[in-house]
Design a protein around this motif. Structure first.
Motif, PDB file in Angstrom:
ATOM      1  N   GLN A  78       0.862  -1.384   0.076  1.00  0.00           N
ATOM      2  CA  GLN A  78      -0.025  -0.054   0.208  1.00  0.00           C
ATOM      3  C   GLN A  78       0.895   1.232   0.024  1.00  0.00           C
ATOM      4  O   GLN A  78       0.673   2.385  -0.787  1.00  0.00           O
ATOM      5  CB  GLN A  78      -0.826  -0.053   1.298  1.00  0.00           C
ATOM      6  CG  GLN A  78      -2.063  -0.878   1.201  1.00  0.00           C
ATOM      7  CD  GLN A  78      -3.213  -0.693   0.259  1.00  0.00           C
ATOM      8  OE1 GLN A  78      -3.085   0.404  -0.256  1.00  0.00           O
ATOM      9  NE2 GLN A  78      -3.908  -1.601  -0.151  1.00  0.00           N
ATOM     10  N   GLU A  79       1.954   1.208   0.711  1.00  0.00           N
ATOM     11  CA  GLU A  79       2.914   2.315   0.712  1.00  0.00           C
ATOM     12  C   GLU A  79       3.588   2.613  -0.599  1.00  0.00           C
ATOM     13  O   GLU A  79       3.554   3.782  -0.924  1.00  0.00           O
ATOM     14  CB  GLU A  79       3.989   2.115   1.879  1.00  0.00           C
ATOM     15  CG  GLU A  79       4.697   3.287   2.221  1.00  0.00           C
ATOM     16  CD  GLU A  79       5.980   2.950   3.159  1.00  0.00           C
ATOM     17  OE1 GLU A  79       6.917   3.319   3.212  1.00  0.00           O
ATOM     18  OE2 GLU A  79       5.430   2.241   4.326  1.00  0.00           O
ATOM     19  N   VAL A  81       2.244   2.046  -3.446  1.00  0.00           N
ATOM     20  CA  VAL A  81       1.275   2.474  -4.525  1.00  0.00           C
ATOM     21  C   VAL A  81       1.061   3.840  -4.079  1.00  0.00           C
ATOM     22  O   VAL A  81       0.954   4.820  -4.973  1.00  0.00           O
ATOM     23  CB  VAL A  81      -0.127   1.706  -4.401  1.00  0.00           C
ATOM     24  CG1 VAL A  81      -1.160   2.466  -4.891  1.00  0.00           C
ATOM     25  CG2 VAL A  81       0.070   0.325  -4.773  1.00  0.00           C
ATOM     26  N   LEU A  82       0.889   4.479  -2.779  1.00  0.00           N
ATOM     27  CA  LEU A  82       0.759   5.696  -2.562  1.00  0.00           C
ATOM     28  C   LEU A  82       1.872   6.537  -2.817  1.00  0.00           C
ATOM     29  O   LEU A  82       1.797   7.636  -3.245  1.00  0.00           O
ATOM     30  CB  LEU A  82       0.262   5.741  -0.995  1.00  0.00           C
ATOM     31  CG  LEU A  82      -0.971   5.402  -0.509  1.00  0.00           C
ATOM     32  CD1 LEU A  82      -1.010   5.420   1.061  1.00  0.00           C
ATOM     33  CD2 LEU A  82      -1.876   5.947  -1.083  1.00  0.00           C
ATOM     34  N   LYS A  83       3.190   5.996  -2.811  1.00  0.00           N
ATOM     35  CA  LYS A  83       4.483   6.632  -3.126  1.00  0.00           C
ATOM     36  C   LYS A  83       4.265   6.837  -4.630  1.00  0.00           C
ATOM     37  O   LYS A  83       4.576   8.045  -5.170  1.00  0.00           O
ATOM     38  CB  LYS A  83       5.413   6.095  -2.860  1.00  0.00           C
ATOM     39  CG  LYS A  83       6.758   6.593  -3.046  1.00  0.00           C
ATOM     40  CD  LYS A  83       7.239   7.572  -2.345  1.00  0.00           C
ATOM     41  CE  LYS A  83       8.777   7.965  -2.659  1.00  0.00           C
ATOM     42  NZ  LYS A  83       8.740   9.379  -2.990  1.00  0.00           N
ATOM     43  N   ASN A  84       3.869   5.972  -5.456  1.00  0.00           N
ATOM     44  CA  ASN A  84       3.790   5.946  -6.942  1.00  0.00           C
ATOM     45  C   ASN A  84       2.677   7.186  -7.413  1.00  0.00           C
ATOM     46  O   ASN A  84       3.057   8.060  -8.289  1.00  0.00           O
ATOM     47  CB  ASN A  84       3.368   4.956  -7.633  1.00  0.00           C
ATOM     48  CG  ASN A  84       4.612   3.916  -7.753  1.00  0.00           C
ATOM     49  OD1 ASN A  84       5.803   4.238  -7.812  1.00  0.00           O
ATOM     50  ND2 ASN A  84       4.448   2.610  -7.806  1.00  0.00           N
ATOM     51  N   ILE A  85       1.647   7.230  -6.524  1.00  0.00           N
ATOM     52  CA  ILE A  85       0.544   8.093  -6.741  1.00  0.00           C
ATOM     53  C   ILE A  85       1.110   9.678  -6.441  1.00  0.00           C
ATOM     54  O   ILE A  85       0.931  10.457  -7.205  1.00  0.00           O
ATOM     55  CB  ILE A  85      -0.734   7.833  -5.920  1.00  0.00           C
ATOM     56  CG1 ILE A  85      -1.457   6.504  -6.588  1.00  0.00           C
ATOM     57  CG2 ILE A  85      -1.847   9.128  -6.105  1.00  0.00           C
ATOM     58  CD1 ILE A  85      -2.558   5.955  -5.555  1.00  0.00           C
ATOM     59  N   ASP A  86       1.646   9.722  -5.418  1.00  0.00           N
ATOM     60  CA  ASP A  86       2.274  11.106  -4.716  1.00  0.00           C
ATOM     61  C   ASP A  86       3.337  11.407  -5.972  1.00  0.00           C
ATOM     62  O   ASP A  86       3.530  12.646  -6.087  1.00  0.00           O
ATOM     63  CB  ASP A  86       3.017  10.935  -3.524  1.00  0.00           C
ATOM     64  CG  ASP A  86       3.529  12.077  -2.906  1.00  0.00           C
ATOM     65  OD1 ASP A  86       2.694  13.242  -2.947  1.00  0.00           O
ATOM     66  OD2 ASP A  86       4.751  12.168  -2.402  1.00  0.00           O
TER      67      ASP A  86
END
Length: 109
Positions: A78-79, A81-86
């Motif tokens: 999850q982390e 994925v969030l890093k990629n989105i950010d």
């Protein structure tokens, strides 16, 4: 699987004989077959192997079984994925595959 346990018992017996004779020996713990299977799956997932491949290698009926059983191995999913989105929103970095690891990560971390 019977042969696996027979081999383990034989190794332990040989090491015990070496120990009794005062020769160098190795303490060899008895590892259950399913423990080896669990270790194998954990190593594959931590190495970034796609869960679908792990599911096929283990013979699980569906990927859900694999993910339900080994989801704790992938807590940083999850982390990532969030890093990629950010990164894609801020424009700092191009989107990387979720499996890619930061430099310095090892299988033992």
């Amino acid at each position: 699987m019977r042969n696996y346990y027979r081999i383990i018992d034989q190794i332990q017996k040989e090491q015990e004989e070496l120990r009794m004779d005062g020769k160098p020996y190795v303490t060899f713990p008895k590892i259950r077959f399913h423990d080896l299977r669990y270790i194998y799956a954990t190593i594959l997932l931590k190495a970034g192997i796609h869960p679908k491949i792990v599911q096929e290698r283990l013979g699980h009926s569906s990927i859900n079984v694999t993910l339900d059983t080994y989801s704790h191995v992938l807590p940083n999913l999850q982390e990532a994925v969030l890093k990629n989105i950010d990164d894609s929103i801020t424009g700092e970095k191009t989107i990387l595959p979720v499996e890619e690891k930061a430099p310095g990560n090892t299988l033992l971390e």
